[in-house]
Each structure stands twice: as C-alpha cells, then as structure tokens.
Motif scaffolding. Structure first.
Motif, PDB file in Angstrom:
ATOM      1  N   ILE A  14       1.042  -1.213   0.011  1.00 44.21           N
ATOM      2  CA  ILE A  14      -0.007  -0.090   0.014  1.00 44.21           C
ATOM      3  C   ILE A  14       0.918   1.219  -0.063  1.00 44.21           C
ATOM      4  CG2 ILE A  14      -0.059  -0.083   2.495  1.00 44.21           C
ATOM      5  CD1 ILE A  14      -3.221   0.964   0.820  1.00 44.21           C
ATOM      6  N   HIS A  15       0.646   2.005  -0.779  1.00 42.30           N
ATOM      7  CA  HIS A  15       1.534   3.530  -0.863  1.00 42.30           C
ATOM      8  C   HIS A  15       0.720   4.752  -0.989  1.00 42.30           C
ATOM      9  CE1 HIS A  15       0.420   3.583  -5.088  1.00 42.30           C
ATOM     10  NE2 HIS A  15       0.883   2.466  -5.267  1.00 42.30           N
ATOM     11  N   THR A  16       1.336   5.745  -0.935  1.00 46.31           N
ATOM     12  CA  THR A  16       0.668   6.987  -0.917  1.00 46.31           C
ATOM     13  C   THR A  16      -0.101   7.492  -2.127  1.00 46.31           C
ATOM     14  OG1 THR A  16       2.807   8.285  -1.576  1.00 46.31           O
ATOM     15  CG2 THR A  16       2.274   8.377   0.811  1.00 46.31           C
ATOM     16  N   HIS A  44      -5.413 -10.075 -12.576  1.00 45.63           N
ATOM     17  CA  HIS A  44      -4.785  -9.306 -13.659  1.00 45.63           C
ATOM     18  C   HIS A  44      -3.113  -9.538 -13.481  1.00 45.63           C
ATOM     19  CE1 HIS A  44      -8.737  -7.759 -13.893  1.00 45.63           C
ATOM     20  NE2 HIS A  44      -8.450  -7.152 -12.494  1.00 45.63           N
ATOM     21  N   LYS A  45      -2.853 -10.358 -12.418  1.00 42.86           N
ATOM     22  CA  LYS A  45      -1.443 -10.085 -12.102  1.00 42.86           C
ATOM     23  C   LYS A  45      -0.801 -11.569 -12.102  1.00 42.86           C
ATOM     24  CE  LYS A  45      -1.079  -5.420 -10.526  1.00 42.86           C
ATOM     25  NZ  LYS A  45      -1.048  -4.616  -9.371  1.00 42.86           N
ATOM     26  N   THR A  46      -1.256 -12.590 -12.735  1.00 38.74           N
ATOM     27  CA  THR A  46      -0.790 -13.940 -12.320  1.00 38.74           C
ATOM     28  C   THR A  46       0.641 -14.235 -12.841  1.00 38.74           C
ATOM     29  OG1 THR A  46      -2.045 -14.427 -14.425  1.00 38.74           O
ATOM     30  CG2 THR A  46      -3.330 -14.959 -12.319  1.00 38.74           C
ATOM     31  N   TYR A 105      -7.487   4.352 -13.750  1.00 40.14           N
ATOM     32  CA  TYR A 105      -7.705   4.600 -15.303  1.00 40.14           C
ATOM     33  C   TYR A 105      -6.889   3.328 -15.932  1.00 40.14           C
ATOM     34  CZ  TYR A 105      -8.537   6.908 -19.800  1.00 40.14           C
ATOM     35  OH  TYR A 105      -9.092   7.229 -20.864  1.00 40.14           O
ATOM     36  N   ASP A 106      -6.001   2.973 -15.570  1.00 37.26           N
ATOM     37  CA  ASP A 106      -5.579   1.674 -16.178  1.00 37.26           C
ATOM     38  C   ASP A 106      -6.336   0.524 -16.122  1.00 37.26           C
ATOM     39  OD1 ASP A 106      -4.729   1.914 -13.203  1.00 37.26           O
ATOM     40  OD2 ASP A 106      -3.377   0.601 -13.390  1.00 37.26           O
ATOM     41  N   ASN A 107      -6.983   0.247 -14.966  1.00 33.00           N
ATOM     42  CA  ASN A 107      -8.112  -0.695 -14.844  1.00 33.00           C
ATOM     43  C   ASN A 107      -9.211  -0.663 -15.761  1.00 33.00           C
ATOM     44  OD1 ASN A 107      -7.194  -3.097 -13.111  1.00 33.00           O
ATOM     45  ND2 ASN A 107      -6.823  -1.636 -11.504  1.00 33.00           N
ATOM     46  N   LEU A 108      -9.511   0.776 -15.782  1.00 33.49           N
ATOM     47  CA  LEU A 108     -11.016   0.688 -16.842  1.00 33.49           C
ATOM     48  C   LEU A 108     -10.725   0.302 -18.279  1.00 33.49           C
ATOM     49  CD1 LEU A 108     -13.871   2.010 -16.892  1.00 33.49           C
ATOM     50  CD2 LEU A 108     -12.788   4.203 -17.303  1.00 33.49           C
ATOM     51  N   LEU A 154      -3.190  13.725  -9.021  1.00 30.63           N
ATOM     52  CA  LEU A 154      -2.122  12.735  -9.742  1.00 30.63           C
ATOM     53  C   LEU A 154      -0.928  12.682  -8.700  1.00 30.63           C
ATOM     54  CD1 LEU A 154      -1.778  13.997 -13.338  1.00 30.63           C
ATOM     55  CD2 LEU A 154      -2.584  12.056 -12.526  1.00 30.63           C
ATOM     56  N   ILE A 155      -0.943  11.178  -8.569  1.00 32.01           N
ATOM     57  CA  ILE A 155       0.426  10.930  -7.701  1.00 32.01           C
ATOM     58  C   ILE A 155       1.005   9.847  -8.462  1.00 32.01           C
ATOM     59  CG2 ILE A 155       1.034   9.901  -5.173  1.00 32.01           C
ATOM     60  CD1 ILE A 155      -0.925  12.412  -5.180  1.00 32.01           C
ATOM     61  N   ASP A 156       2.071  10.011  -8.682  1.00 41.69           N
ATOM     62  CA  ASP A 156       2.879   9.107  -9.605  1.00 41.69           C
ATOM     63  C   ASP A 156       3.552   8.139  -8.926  1.00 41.69           C
ATOM     64  OD1 ASP A 156       3.619   7.670 -11.875  1.00 41.69           O
ATOM     65  OD2 ASP A 156       5.031   9.406 -12.582  1.00 41.69           O
ATOM     66  N   GLY A 159       3.598   0.635  -6.932  1.00 40.07           N
ATOM     67  CA  GLY A 159       3.983  -0.685  -6.402  1.00 40.07           C
ATOM     68  C   GLY A 159       5.216  -1.103  -6.756  1.00 40.07           C
ATOM     69  N   THR A 160       5.530  -1.043  -8.250  1.00 35.15           N
ATOM     70  CA  THR A 160       6.396  -1.618  -8.892  1.00 35.15           C
ATOM     71  C   THR A 160       7.699  -0.785  -8.776  1.00 35.15           C
ATOM     72  OG1 THR A 160       4.897  -2.228 -10.652  1.00 35.15           O
ATOM     73  CG2 THR A 160       7.392  -2.144 -11.192  1.00 35.15           C
ATOM     74  N   ASP A 161       7.513   0.555  -8.639  1.00 34.18           N
ATOM     75  CA  ASP A 161       8.761   1.429  -8.291  1.00 34.18           C
ATOM     76  C   ASP A 161       9.280   1.268  -7.045  1.00 34.18           C
ATOM     77  OD1 ASP A 161       8.610   2.415 -11.090  1.00 34.18           O
ATOM     78  OD2 ASP A 161       7.258   4.104 -10.336  1.00 34.18           O
TER      79      ASP A 161
HETATM   80  P1  ATP Z   1       1.996  -2.302  -9.266  1.00 31.66           P
HETATM   81  O1  ATP Z   1       3.136  -1.476  -9.832  1.00 31.66           O
HETATM   82  O2  ATP Z   1       2.489  -3.453  -8.204  1.00 31.66           O
HETATM   83  O3  ATP Z   1       1.169  -2.882 -10.352  1.00 31.66           O
HETATM   84  P2  ATP Z   1       0.133  -0.515  -8.113  1.00 31.66           P
HETATM   85  O4  ATP Z   1       0.279   0.441  -6.975  1.00 31.66           O
HETATM   86  O5  ATP Z   1      -0.191   0.126  -9.661  1.00 31.66           O
HETATM   87  O6  ATP Z   1       1.115  -1.733  -8.367  1.00 31.66           O
HETATM   88  P3  ATP Z   1      -2.133  -2.067  -7.035  1.00 31.66           P
HETATM   89  O7  ATP Z   1      -1.643  -1.867  -5.747  1.00 31.66           O
HETATM   90  O8  ATP Z   1      -2.711  -3.214  -7.606  1.00 31.66           O
HETATM   91  O9  ATP Z   1      -1.208  -1.539  -8.053  1.00 31.66           O
HETATM   92  O10 ATP Z   1      -3.490  -0.941  -7.183  1.00 31.66           O
HETATM   93  C1  ATP Z   1      -4.735  -1.160  -6.620  1.00 31.66           C
HETATM   94  C2  ATP Z   1      -5.510   0.062  -7.523  1.00 31.66           C
HETATM   95  O11 ATP Z   1      -5.347   1.416  -7.210  1.00 31.66           O
HETATM   96  C3  ATP Z   1      -5.719  -0.015  -9.071  1.00 31.66           C
HETATM   97  O12 ATP Z   1      -6.917   0.199  -9.317  1.00 31.66           O
HETATM   98  C4  ATP Z   1      -4.366   1.016  -9.444  1.00 31.66           C
HETATM   99  O13 ATP Z   1      -5.331   1.513 -10.673  1.00 31.66           O
HETATM  100  C5  ATP Z   1      -4.961   2.115  -8.318  1.00 31.66           C
HETATM  101  N1  ATP Z   1      -3.615   2.779  -8.116  1.00 31.66           N
HETATM  102  C6  ATP Z   1      -2.583   2.258  -7.814  1.00 31.66           C
HETATM  103  N2  ATP Z   1      -1.569   3.449  -7.819  1.00 31.66           N
HETATM  104  C7  ATP Z   1      -2.234   4.415  -7.847  1.00 31.66           C
HETATM  105  C8  ATP Z   1      -1.890   5.888  -7.965  1.00 31.66           C
HETATM  106  N3  ATP Z   1      -0.819   6.378  -7.868  1.00 31.66           N
HETATM  107  N4  ATP Z   1      -2.897   6.667  -8.343  1.00 31.66           N
HETATM  108  C9  ATP Z   1      -4.212   6.529  -8.483  1.00 31.66           C
HETATM  109  N5  ATP Z   1      -4.653   5.028  -8.439  1.00 31.66           N
HETATM  110  C10 ATP Z   1      -3.752   4.160  -8.156  1.00 31.66           C
END
Ligand code: ATP
Length: 194
Positions: A14-16, A44-46, A105-108, A154-156, A159-161
């Motif tokens: 979980i992040h900011t 989505h992440k198998t 948005y990436d999930n939409l 917009l918080i860039d 989790g990957t980073d």
């Molecule tokens: P990873 O890089 O591991 O894929 P992630 O942080 O993008 O990590 P999840 O933890 O699976 O992915 O995110 C859960 C939900 O939160 C998803 O719908 C994703 O689009 C959304 N989300 C993640 N990070 C952000 C962000 N910085 N701003 C807005 N929505 C976010």
C-alpha cells in the motif's frame, strides 16, 4: 443511507498513491468510508509472484490504523484463491446497498476483461481515479460511458517502483507511510526480484 467505496488491489505495498487518492475520492464522492481489499492472487497479475497475503494485509492494517474513514477487509485473502470483484461485491451487497467501486484508469481500460463486467455494474457505481495527466483516448471501451471520473490528485507512485527502489537500496521515504516502511525493512521484503 450509507455509501461505501471498495478499493481493491494487490497493495504490494500500500502506498501514498492509494492513500491520497482514496482520501480525495472519499471527499469528492461523499463516501462514509472506503474499504481496501487486498487480493489473494490478482486475476490481472498472475504473471508475478506477490508478497505473501499476510505481509500485504499487515501493511494495509498499519496504513489505515486510526483513520476513521478507511477500513480493510480480508475477504479475498481468506478465500485463498483468485478472487473476482463480482463475487466480493455480492458478499458486501447484503450489508451495504450503495457501493462505489474505485479503480485506477489503467484498470478501466481493461474492464471488459473482468469477470461479468455488465453484471458487476448493476451492483456498483464505477468510480475512476486518474493515473496520468493526459490519458490515451483511443483505448476506450463501452464502460467509459458508465464510469464517474474523479479529479483526484495525480500521484505518480507505483508498487513496482517502490519494490525496485528497495531492491536497489534507494529510499522509500514519503512513498509509503513510515510504519509501512519500517515493516518492509523489518521483514526484508522486496530484496529479491519476484
Ligand atoms: P504495481 O506497480 O505493483 O502494479 P500498483 O500500485 O499500480 O502496483 P495495485 O496495488 O494493484 O497496483 O493498485 C490497486 C488499485 O489502485 C488499482 O485500481 C490501481 O489502478 C490504483 N492505483 C495504484 N496506484 C495509484 C496511484 N498512484 N494513483 C491512482 N490510483 C492508483
């Protein structure tokens, strides 16, 4: 009548980005609370092995502790299998009539690949968070018309980073709450490539 937001994800960690956008959507949509629900295995992440569900939910607990409008649920983790949102939402429907499903948005863009998306949209209002300053218009599907887009900050942060930064010895200050940072170091998370 209460309206809740359901915010699902892997939360590894979980992040900011999650927390700030959740707080903002809670205010904008006037939600009573947001429930974060970590997946056991994300459909989505198998292709990637996530940290253990125990670690992911422990970090989530630390992040939401003491925040009255945030909560968490271990419903998907307890199932010990791939969980689909439609099943999770059906379980919540008996307790809550009004549910807003919060997704990035990436999930939409890939929402048409989710399990029973049309059924799911009969049960919830879809609420979409911004991920980029300018989103790609060409990737739209029919669900864009049904979604509510919220002007969240917009918080860039991804989790990957964060995992990559830990692996390469860089600081993760300000990217995760301090207690989550301490948990990551204590349990040696993200030291090896998944
Ligand atoms: P990873 O890089 O591991 O894929 P992630 O942080 O993008 O990590 P999840 O933890 O699976 O992915 O995110 C859960 C939900 O939160 C998803 O719908 C994703 O689009 C959304 N989300 C993640 N990070 C952000 C962000 N910085 N701003 C807005 N929505 C976010």
């Amino acid at each position: 009548m209460k309206t809740i937001g359901i915010y699902g994800g892997t939360f590894d960690p979980i992040h900011t980005g999650h927390l700030i956008t959740a707080q903002s959507v809670c205010e904008i949509r006037k939600l009573d609370k947001i429930i974060f629900i970590p997946s056991f295995i994300s459909p989505h992440k198998t292709d990637r092995i996530s940290s253990s569900p125990k670690h992911r939910i422990n970090m989530l607990k630390l992040a939401v502790k003491g925040i009255p409008y945030f909560d968490y649920s271990d419903i998907e983790i307890k199932k010990k299998n791939i969980s689909y949102s439609i099943d999770t939402i059906q379980a919540f429907k008996s307790s809550y009539k009004n549910i807003e499903l919060i997704i990035g948005y990436d999930n939409l863009i890939v929402f048409d690949k989710w399990k029973n998306p049309d059924e799911l949209l009969k049960l919830v209002q879809l609420v979409v968070l911004r991920r980029k300053a300018k989103e790609e218009k060409s990737q739209q599907n029919k669900y864009f018309k049904k979604a509510i887009f919220v002007e969240t900050p917009l918080i860039d942060v991804r989790g990957t980073d964060i995992r990559q930064r830990v692996r390469s010895g860089k600081s993760i200050n300000f990217l995760v709450p301090q207690k989550v940072k301490a948990y990551i170091y204590k349990h040696n998370l993200y030291k090896e490539k998944a």
